[in-house]
Write an enzyme that holds these catalytic residues in place. Sequence first.
Site, short mmCIF file in Angstrom:
data_model
loop_
_atom_site.label_atom_id
_atom_site.label_comp_id
_atom_site.label_asym_id
_atom_site.label_seq_id
_atom_site.Cartn_x
_atom_site.Cartn_y
_atom_site.Cartn_z
N GLY A 186 -53.01 -29.03 -28.34
CA GLY A 186 -52.68 -29.07 -26.92
C GLY A 186 -52.99 -27.75 -26.22
O GLY A 186 -53.67 -27.74 -25.18
N LYS A 238 -45.74 -33.39 -22.49
CA LYS A 238 -46.86 -32.99 -21.63
C LYS A 238 -47.88 -34.10 -21.38
O LYS A 238 -48.57 -34.07 -20.37
CB LYS A 238 -47.58 -31.78 -22.22
CG LYS A 238 -46.81 -30.48 -22.10
CD LYS A 238 -47.71 -29.37 -22.59
CE LYS A 238 -47.02 -28.05 -22.63
NZ LYS A 238 -47.95 -26.99 -23.07
P1 ATR Z 1 -49.93 -26.78 -29.56
O1 ATR Z 1 -49.43 -27.68 -28.48
O2 ATR Z 1 -49.07 -25.56 -29.80
O3 ATR Z 1 -51.37 -26.45 -29.42
P2 ATR Z 1 -50.69 -28.69 -31.56
O4 ATR Z 1 -51.29 -29.57 -30.52
O5 ATR Z 1 -49.89 -29.33 -32.66
O6 ATR Z 1 -49.74 -27.60 -30.93
O7 ATR Z 1 -51.89 -27.84 -32.22
C1 ATR Z 1 -51.70 -26.93 -33.25
C2 ATR Z 1 -53.02 -26.26 -33.59
O8 ATR Z 1 -52.82 -25.34 -34.68
C3 ATR Z 1 -54.09 -27.24 -34.08
O9 ATR Z 1 -55.36 -26.72 -33.77
C4 ATR Z 1 -53.85 -27.22 -35.60
O10 ATR Z 1 -54.95 -27.62 -36.39
P3 ATR Z 1 -55.15 -29.19 -36.74
O11 ATR Z 1 -55.73 -29.81 -35.50
O12 ATR Z 1 -56.10 -29.19 -37.88
O13 ATR Z 1 -53.79 -29.72 -37.08
C5 ATR Z 1 -53.59 -25.75 -35.81
N1 ATR Z 1 -52.83 -25.53 -37.05
C6 ATR Z 1 -51.52 -25.72 -37.22
N2 ATR Z 1 -51.16 -25.43 -38.50
C7 ATR Z 1 -52.30 -25.06 -39.15
C8 ATR Z 1 -52.62 -24.62 -40.48
N3 ATR Z 1 -51.67 -24.52 -41.41
N4 ATR Z 1 -53.89 -24.31 -40.77
C9 ATR Z 1 -54.86 -24.40 -39.82
N5 ATR Z 1 -54.64 -24.80 -38.56
C10 ATR Z 1 -53.37 -25.11 -38.22
#
Ligand code: ATR
Length: 271
Positions: free
Chosen positions: A140, A76
């Site tokens: 994202g 993306k």
């Molecule tokens: P997407 O494209 O699906 O949004 P991404 O850009 O990897 O995927 O974002 C994932 C989101 O979920 C982020 O806000 C991430 O928090 P971080 O920025 O701190 O990584 C959040 N997230 C994923 N796993 C998490 C966890 N175990 N606890 C809290 N937040 C989580």
Amino acid sequence: MTDITQISGNTRVYAIIADPIHHVQTPQAMNALFSARGEDRVLVPFHVAPADLAGVVSGLRGIQSLDGFIVTVPHKTAILELCDTLSDAAVLVGAANVVTRSGDGKLHGEILDGEGFVSGLRQAGIELEGRSVYLAGAGGAANAIAFALAAAGVAWLTIANRTSAKAQLLVDRIASAFPELQVVVGTSDPADHDLVVNGTSLGLKEGDALPCDVTRLTSQQIVAEIIMQPAITPLLAAAQKVGCRVHEGLPMLLCQIELMAAAMASRRVEP
Ligand code: ATR
């Protein structure tokens, strides 16, 4: 499902580009939409690794029966510099997920994730103008949703994320694009907001933590998800227990499918 025996030399072609690709649900959903509308269009999956993206996209410019393609994880952001023009939202969010190809092979990138989410809420009768919204996440998907919520006229936006520096970055970008909006970094506490949105990936896997402190929810709040599987995530289950109205993740995909179909059709040039 599109009847593939009806594909002919006149059929307009679309693609979805992803890596991995086995899990995508867009081909089924988009082909069902084309079929229901009696449209002579078909969407097919293209499994493309990051190293091959530029070469593939360059080749797609020359396919005259192709009107557009959808781009998803992990392409993306990389797709931005491969397009000739971008929508304002794609520039703001820093990502595109729909690319339309005009008759001369020019590519225009747009992002419809956030708009799909907002349309899903609106179709369910949930208005956003003047509302206060708590958004969990700053990845994202949350980025696209945050900009779309701001564009939809919310009055107050709180963004909370595990990595708070990412939330701060997003808050700063939103604040500079929408100076009239109150936008702040939040904690895990979603109290005192009309709408609570999970924009993280939490809830996708069994045993995931909750995206916010559900003990702070109250029955007047609406709680919305971007996760589609399971339909009722642990967050939505907790919200239902409190008596909140809940909004599942599926409408975001369905609305986005319609927006994508319209966007890709809009650039079609009749032969
Ligand atoms: P997407 O494209 O699906 O949004 P991404 O850009 O990897 O995927 O974002 C994932 C989101 O979920 C982020 O806000 C991430 O928090 P971080 O920025 O701190 O990584 C959040 N997230 C994923 N796993 C998490 C966890 N175990 N606890 C809290 N937040 C989580």
